[in-house]
Write an enzyme that holds these catalytic residues in place. Structure first.
Site, PDB file in Angstrom:
ATOM      1  N   GLY A 285       0.829  -1.195   0.000  1.00  0.00           N
ATOM      2  CA  GLY A 285       0.000   0.000   0.000  1.00  0.00           C
ATOM      3  C   GLY A 285       0.862   1.242   0.000  1.00  0.00           C
ATOM      4  O   GLY A 285       2.028   1.208   0.418  1.00  0.00           O
TER       5      GLY A 285
ATOM      6  N   GLN B 131       2.897  10.030   1.343  1.00  0.00           N
ATOM      7  CA  GLN B 131       4.201   9.361   1.447  1.00  0.00           C
ATOM      8  C   GLN B 131       5.133   9.758   0.312  1.00  0.00           C
ATOM      9  O   GLN B 131       6.348   9.564   0.415  1.00  0.00           O
ATOM     10  CB  GLN B 131       4.035   7.840   1.444  1.00  0.00           C
TER      11      GLN B 131
ATOM     12  N   CYS C 179       5.634  -0.276   7.185  1.00  0.00           N
ATOM     13  CA  CYS C 179       5.327   0.885   6.343  1.00  0.00           C
ATOM     14  C   CYS C 179       6.565   1.265   5.549  1.00  0.00           C
ATOM     15  O   CYS C 179       7.676   1.255   6.095  1.00  0.00           O
ATOM     16  CB  CYS C 179       4.913   2.046   7.247  1.00  0.00           C
ATOM     17  N   LEU C 180       6.379   1.599   4.285  1.00  0.00           N
ATOM     18  CA  LEU C 180       7.528   1.997   3.454  1.00  0.00           C
ATOM     19  C   LEU C 180       8.194   3.261   4.002  1.00  0.00           C
ATOM     20  O   LEU C 180       9.366   3.512   3.723  1.00  0.00           O
ATOM     21  CB  LEU C 180       7.089   2.226   2.003  1.00  0.00           C
TER      22      LEU C 180
ATOM     23  N   HIS D 161      -4.557   1.286   7.352  1.00  0.00           N
ATOM     24  CA  HIS D 161      -3.210   1.875   7.425  1.00  0.00           C
ATOM     25  C   HIS D 161      -3.067   3.048   6.441  1.00  0.00           C
ATOM     26  O   HIS D 161      -2.578   4.121   6.802  1.00  0.00           O
ATOM     27  CB  HIS D 161      -2.182   0.775   7.125  1.00  0.00           C
ATOM     28  N   GLU D 162      -3.522   2.836   5.202  1.00  0.00           N
ATOM     29  CA  GLU D 162      -3.362   3.889   4.179  1.00  0.00           C
ATOM     30  C   GLU D 162      -4.277   5.087   4.473  1.00  0.00           C
ATOM     31  O   GLU D 162      -3.879   6.243   4.268  1.00  0.00           O
ATOM     32  CB  GLU D 162      -3.631   3.339   2.782  1.00  0.00           C
TER      33      GLU D 162
ATOM     34  N   HIS E 131      -2.782   7.384   6.935  1.00  0.00           N
ATOM     35  CA  HIS E 131      -1.778   8.303   6.363  1.00  0.00           C
ATOM     36  C   HIS E 131      -2.428   9.625   5.950  1.00  0.00           C
ATOM     37  O   HIS E 131      -1.799  10.683   6.042  1.00  0.00           O
ATOM     38  CB  HIS E 131      -1.117   7.687   5.124  1.00  0.00           C
TER      39      HIS E 131
HETATM   40 ZN    ZN Z   1       2.447   3.372   5.575  1.00  0.00          ZN
END
Ligand code: ZN
Length: 165
Positions: A46, A51, A95-96, A137-138, A141
Site C-alpha cells: 500500500g 508518502q 510501512c515503506l 493503514h493507508e 496516512h
Molecule cells: Zn504506511
C-alpha cells in the site's frame, strides 16, 4: 511513469492531514501511475499520496486475496472513507516510510471503503485480512497518522527474523 521518492518518518509532511482531491485530471493520473510504479518497485502492499510528498486524499492498496494463479492487483482509492468495519485482527504491520520496523497493530478484520476512482466515479470495495489492515493503514496516512503511533508494541529484530511474536 516514474519512481517517486518515499518520505520517511522524520519528514513533517507525514504528520499533516491531506486535502480532498477535487480535480480528476491528467495530473492525478500521473501521480497514481507513479505511485503504482513506486509501490511495485518497493514490493509494498500500500502507498498513500502523502508518502510521496503530495498532501491529497489518494491511496493505493494491493488486493492480495486473489484466487490461486491470479496476480494481486492495485485498488486506487480517491477521497476514501471507511463506511463499515467488523471483527478484529492483531498482527504485524510495517510501512515503506518506516523502513525495517514492524509493530503489532489491532485492526478490524473486514472493512468496507467508499471512494472515487481516478475519473471521480464513486464505488465501494470490501477487503478482509491483510487488505482490511491495509485500507486502515493507508487511510490513517491521510490523517497524518503513522502505524508506529498505534502499535501496541514494536517488534524486536529477533521477532522479525524468526516471525514469532
Ligand atoms: Zn504506511
Amino acid at each position: 511513469m516514474a519512481l517517486r521518492n518515499v518520505l520517511t518518518e522524520e519528514n513533517s509532511a507525514l504528520y499533516k492531514k491531506s486535502r480532498a482531491v477535487v480535480k480528476f485530471d491528467e495530473r492525478l493520473h500521473v501521480l497514481l501511475d507513479d505511485m503504482a510504479e513506486t509501490l511495485m518497485h518497493a514490493n509494498g502492499v500500500g502507498l498513500a499520496a502523502p508518502q510521496v510528498g503530495v498532501l491529497r486524499r489518494a491511496v493505493l492498496v494491493m488486493e492480495t486475496n486473489v484466487p490461486e494463479g491470479e496476480d494481486p492487483y492495485i485498488i486506487e482509492l480517491i477521497n476514501p472513507e471507511i463506511i463499515s468495519a467488523e471483527g478484529e485482527q492483531c498482527g504485524s504491520e510495517g510501512c515503506l516510510s518506516v523502513p525495517d520496523q514492524y509493530g503489532l497493530v489491532r485492526r478490524p478484520r473486514k472493512v468496507t471503503v467508499r471512494a472515487q476512482d481516478r475519473f471521480g466515479k464513486p464505488f465501494e470495495v470490501t477487503g478482509e485480512g491483510l487488505t482490511a489492515r491495509c485500507f486502515c493503514h493507508e487511510l490513517d496516512h491521510l490523517e497524518g497518522i503513522l502505524f508506529t503511533a498505534l502499535a501496541e508494541r514494536m517488534l524486536t529484530e529477533e521477532e522479525i527474523e524468526s516471525g514469532e511474536y
